[in-house]
Design a protein around this motif. Structure first.
Motif, PDB file in Angstrom:
ATOM      1  N   ILE A 104      26.497  44.046  40.120  1.00 61.00           N
ATOM      2  CA  ILE A 104      26.660  43.890  38.672  1.00 61.00           C
ATOM      3  C   ILE A 104      27.842  44.711  38.169  1.00 61.00           C
ATOM      4  O   ILE A 104      28.750  44.188  37.520  1.00 61.00           O
ATOM      5  N   HIS A 105      27.861  45.999  38.499  1.00 63.38           N
ATOM      6  CA  HIS A 105      28.889  46.883  37.955  1.00 63.38           C
ATOM      7  C   HIS A 105      30.276  46.632  38.553  1.00 63.38           C
ATOM      8  O   HIS A 105      31.282  46.994  37.950  1.00 63.38           O
ATOM      9  N   GLN A 106      30.320  46.097  39.764  1.00 63.18           N
ATOM     10  CA  GLN A 106      31.609  45.793  40.416  1.00 63.18           C
ATOM     11  C   GLN A 106      31.713  44.280  40.636  1.00 63.18           C
ATOM     12  O   GLN A 106      32.193  43.812  41.679  1.00 63.18           O
ATOM     13  N   ALA A 107      31.267  43.551  39.657  1.00 63.92           N
ATOM     14  CA  ALA A 107      31.155  42.089  39.809  1.00 63.92           C
ATOM     15  C   ALA A 107      32.481  41.431  40.167  1.00 63.92           C
ATOM     16  O   ALA A 107      32.507  40.389  40.826  1.00 63.92           O
ATOM     17  N   GLU A 108      33.601  42.054  39.764  1.00 65.33           N
ATOM     18  CA  GLU A 108      34.897  41.438  40.040  1.00 65.33           C
ATOM     19  C   GLU A 108      35.178  41.372  41.543  1.00 65.33           C
ATOM     20  O   GLU A 108      35.949  40.520  41.998  1.00 65.33           O
ATOM     21  N   ARG A 109      34.539  42.245  42.332  1.00 66.02           N
ATOM     22  CA  ARG A 109      34.730  42.192  43.791  1.00 66.02           C
ATOM     23  C   ARG A 109      33.894  41.092  44.434  1.00 66.02           C
ATOM     24  O   ARG A 109      34.129  40.710  45.581  1.00 66.02           O
ATOM     25  N   VAL A 110      32.887  40.644  43.716  1.00 70.89           N
ATOM     26  CA  VAL A 110      31.871  39.758  44.302  1.00 70.89           C
ATOM     27  C   VAL A 110      32.120  38.295  43.949  1.00 70.89           C
ATOM     28  O   VAL A 110      31.670  37.393  44.646  1.00 70.89           O
TER      29      VAL A 110
END
Ligand SMILES: [Zn+2]
Length: 311
Positions: free
Chosen positions: A304-310
């Motif tokens: 959720i907090h690093q969603a841009e990586r996912v």
């Protein structure tokens, strides 16, 4: 207000849930655990997840906490990006809608992201762990199983079915051990804690646990030491093979069995360093995980907090 993610980590023996903030900190008092286990029924597994999640969510009632979504790390295999799971060691759940179960427990319609636990470990290492300065990383667990996840050029590699990163099921040259996945010579079948203990017993060692193996090796037992070296050598060979394919900067290894000897990580690094004549393979660095026991939960929150990586 502070943004928090509900983090859920589903494993073969337990499920944990907690609230994690945008810095990767677990909210004190929000971490809750229930048992799972290979012989649990589907209903019992659902009850364990529900209880752990509901207990964690009770911590979210304080007014300064803004819940922004749920991240779930699950033992594999999983079913793509649907949120369904079929964990090898939880036989009662096959194509089970874990993402939907957790989503329905949230107080509002919020994003729910589910990925393999190995991917979460890799994300946590890049976010707050041993790999913060690297871009091509594998996070690994060596424990009752062997798992992992890969981040290349800063982005999570999910794969067609969601299961990229199953390094435990890479075959290791020179081994023929039967694996629970149906193949032979898989890393997990050679190098996991239980399999390493089992091998030592075939060589005459009489203990039964990884802790006993560690103690024996520490007291100079040659068979126990050979078993540990066998495990680390196989892990190193698999890492080198993985790096030949995807060119890794760094591999961070955690999990209980990686602490079986003080020099376990060094043994793995040595196996990588002597694997071949390819410098891009042998220069892959192997380090101990910088994550605490909260690592899998922090990694789930990173969905959720690093969603841009996912994405
Ligand atoms: Zn296998």
């Amino acid at each position: 207000m502070t943004d928090y993610a509900l983090a859920v980590d589903l494993g073969g023996t337990k499920v944990e849930a907690a609230l994690v903030d945008v810095t990767g900190r677990v909210l004190p008092g929000s971490r809750h655990r229930r048992t799972t286990g290979a012989t649990s029924t589907a209903e019992a597994l659902a009850a364990s997840v529900t209880e752990a999640v509901e207990s964690a969510l009770e911590s979210a009632t304080e007014p300064e906490i803004e819940l922004i979504g749920a991240g779930i790390g699950s033992a594999g295999p999983i079913a793509g990006r649907t949120g369904n799971v079929s964990p090898l060691n939880l036989a009662a759940w096959r194509d089970y809608p874990l993402g939907e179960l957790v989503g329905d427990l949230l107080p509002a319609a919020l994003p729910v992201t589910l990925r393999m636990d190995g991917i979460c470990i890799a994300l946590a290492e890049v976010w707050v762990g041993a790999a913060q300065t690297e871009s091509s990383v594998m996070g690994m667990i060596v424990s009752t199983g062997v798992g992992g996840g890969v981040i290349l050029d800063g982005r999570v590699i999910t794969g067609r079915s969601g299961n990229a990163g199953h390094i435990g099921h890479l075959q290791v040259a020179g081994f023929d051990d039967v694996c629970a996945c149906g193949a032979r010579g898989c890393l997990e079948a050679v190098a996991s804690g239980p399999r390493t203990v089992a091998w030592a017993r075939t060589q005459g060692w009489t203990g039964t646990t990884g802790e006993e193996l560690a103690a024996s090796a520490g007291q100079g037992d040659a068979t126990a030491r050979a078993a540990i070296e066998r495990s680390a050598g196989a892990v190193g060979a698999a890492i080198a093979s993985a790096s030949a394919l995807v060119d890794l900067d760094l591999v961070a290894i955690g999990g209980g069995f990686s602490h079986v000897a003080d020099d376990y990580i060094d043994l793995v690094q040595a196996a990588v360093a002597h694997h071949s004549d390819f410098a891009f393979v042998t220069s892959t660095r192997v380090v101990a995980s910088a994550l605490s026991g909260e690592g899998p939960l922090i990694g789930a929150a990173a969905l959720i907090h690093q969603a841009e990586r996912v994405a």
